[in-house]
Scaffold this active site. Structure first.
Site, PDB file in Angstrom:
ATOM      1  N   LYS A  15      21.227  76.407  -1.131  1.00 49.80           N
ATOM      2  CA  LYS A  15      22.558  76.085  -1.646  1.00 49.80           C
ATOM      3  C   LYS A  15      22.583  74.749  -2.406  1.00 49.80           C
ATOM      4  CE  LYS A  15      25.008  78.694   1.957  1.00 49.80           C
ATOM      5  NZ  LYS A  15      26.143  78.687   2.894  1.00 49.80           N
ATOM      6  N   TYR A  55      30.394  86.851  -1.835  1.00 46.54           N
ATOM      7  CA  TYR A  55      31.109  86.588  -0.582  1.00 46.54           C
ATOM      8  C   TYR A  55      32.320  87.509  -0.435  1.00 46.54           C
ATOM      9  CZ  TYR A  55      28.398  82.353   0.560  1.00 46.54           C
ATOM     10  OH  TYR A  55      27.402  81.466   0.925  1.00 46.54           O
ATOM     11  N   THR A  97      25.205  79.196  11.875  1.00 41.52           N
ATOM     12  CA  THR A  97      25.953  78.790  10.670  1.00 41.52           C
ATOM     13  C   THR A  97      26.306  77.309  10.678  1.00 41.52           C
ATOM     14  OG1 THR A  97      26.899  81.000  10.504  1.00 41.52           O
ATOM     15  CG2 THR A  97      28.057  79.243   9.338  1.00 41.52           C
ATOM     16  N   ASN A 118      25.687  74.059   4.633  1.00 44.57           N
ATOM     17  CA  ASN A 118      24.651  74.377   5.626  1.00 44.57           C
ATOM     18  C   ASN A 118      23.341  74.806   4.982  1.00 44.57           C
ATOM     19  OD1 ASN A 118      25.473  76.833   4.719  1.00 44.57           O
ATOM     20  ND2 ASN A 118      26.032  77.675   6.705  1.00 44.57           N
ATOM     21  N   HIS A 121      21.772  80.245   2.596  1.00 45.59           N
ATOM     22  CA  HIS A 121      22.377  81.539   2.931  1.00 45.59           C
ATOM     23  C   HIS A 121      21.249  82.553   3.040  1.00 45.59           C
ATOM     24  CE1 HIS A 121      24.786  85.210   2.692  1.00 45.59           C
ATOM     25  NE2 HIS A 121      23.818  85.637   1.889  1.00 45.59           N
ATOM     26  N   GLU A 132      22.967  92.405  -1.703  1.00 48.71           N
ATOM     27  CA  GLU A 132      22.776  91.073  -2.291  1.00 48.71           C
ATOM     28  C   GLU A 132      21.568  91.033  -3.230  1.00 48.71           C
ATOM     29  OE1 GLU A 132      22.714  88.423   1.094  1.00 48.71           O
ATOM     30  OE2 GLU A 132      24.809  88.847   1.584  1.00 48.71           O
TER      31      GLU A 132
HETATM   32  P1  CMP Z   1      26.705  81.665   4.686  1.00 50.02           P
HETATM   33  O1  CMP Z   1      25.572  82.108   5.536  1.00 50.02           O
HETATM   34  O2  CMP Z   1      26.433  81.441   3.226  1.00 50.02           O
HETATM   35  O3  CMP Z   1      27.907  82.713   4.850  1.00 50.02           O
HETATM   36  C1  CMP Z   1      29.253  82.352   4.647  1.00 50.02           C
HETATM   37  C2  CMP Z   1      29.410  80.882   4.458  1.00 50.02           C
HETATM   38  O4  CMP Z   1      30.727  80.418   4.651  1.00 50.02           O
HETATM   39  C3  CMP Z   1      28.600  80.157   5.539  1.00 50.02           C
HETATM   40  O5  CMP Z   1      27.237  80.278   5.283  1.00 50.02           O
HETATM   41  C4  CMP Z   1      29.184  78.756   5.441  1.00 50.02           C
HETATM   42  O6  CMP Z   1      28.684  78.051   4.309  1.00 50.02           O
HETATM   43  C5  CMP Z   1      30.655  79.101   5.185  1.00 50.02           C
HETATM   44  N1  CMP Z   1      31.448  79.117   6.414  1.00 50.02           N
HETATM   45  C6  CMP Z   1      31.436  80.040   7.386  1.00 50.02           C
HETATM   46  N2  CMP Z   1      32.348  79.771   8.330  1.00 50.02           N
HETATM   47  C7  CMP Z   1      32.955  78.634   7.934  1.00 50.02           C
HETATM   48  C8  CMP Z   1      33.993  77.845   8.465  1.00 50.02           C
HETATM   49  N3  CMP Z   1      34.599  78.172   9.617  1.00 50.02           N
HETATM   50  N4  CMP Z   1      34.359  76.744   7.798  1.00 50.02           N
HETATM   51  C9  CMP Z   1      33.753  76.421   6.634  1.00 50.02           C
HETATM   52  N5  CMP Z   1      32.773  77.137   6.058  1.00 50.02           N
HETATM   53  C10 CMP Z   1      32.376  78.236   6.709  1.00 50.02           C
END
Ligand code: CMP
Length: 141
Positions: A15, A55, A97, A118, A121, A132
């Site tokens: 990311k 998403y 996550t 984070n 993905h 995807e």
């Molecule tokens: P990802 O694995 O890319 O899938 C969805 C993304 O949404 C996740 O990683 C985080 O970057 C984001 N995400 C998921 N839950 C939350 C949350 N409660 N608050 C903020 N960001 C979130």
């Protein structure tokens, strides 16, 4: 005829926070050292339409607008990884996550303090990997 099934593939996005922080090499290196194969790699910047498609299951959630702003806010690196049970193996390597809760030893557990930023993905099932991979690397069969 071989009785073994072919190796799986998964999609990984390194990311924009990881690119900004200079962690691309560190993250790819963890996948390589595990023994996974890097089948394709591209630097891309997500636009609004790609973010909404990628998403799709999150577009109505409260966290989506800031997630979209973050994910479209700079370049990312998209990878296709393959190997035995790669979808589950990669989910284990990246960790939970929320980087604050992810186990030490995982990418997020070692390198992230955020639930949104984070670093990585990865596809979470065979169905999402198929969807995807078609979205990000339509040229691969
Ligand atoms: P990802 O694995 O890319 O899938 C969805 C993304 O949404 C996740 O990683 C985080 O970057 C984001 N995400 C998921 N839950 C939350 C949350 N409660 N608050 C903020 N960001 C979130």
């Amino acid at each position: 005829m071989s009785s073994s099934s072919p190796d799986e593939r998964t999609l990984v996005l390194i990311k924009p926070d990881a690119v900004r922080r200079g962690l691309v090499g560190e993250i790819i290196s963890r996948f390589e050292r595990k023994g996974l194969r890097l089948d394709a790699m591209a630097t891309r910047t997500m636009d609004d339409a790609l973010a909404d498609e990628h998403y799709a299951e999150h577009v109505d959630k409260a966290f989506y607008p800031p997630l979209k702003a973050f994910m479209t806010g700079g370049p990312l690196v998209a990878l296709v990884l393959s190997g035995d049970d790669v979808i589950n193996v990669v989910r284990g390597l990246i960790g939970a996550t929320d980087g604050r809760k992810a186990a030490a030893g995982t990418i997020r557990g070692d390198l992230s303090l955020s639930n949104r930023e984070n670093l990585v993905h990865a596809s979470d099932s065979a169905d999402s990997a198929k969807r995807e991979l078609a979205l990000w690397f339509p040229e691969l069969d």
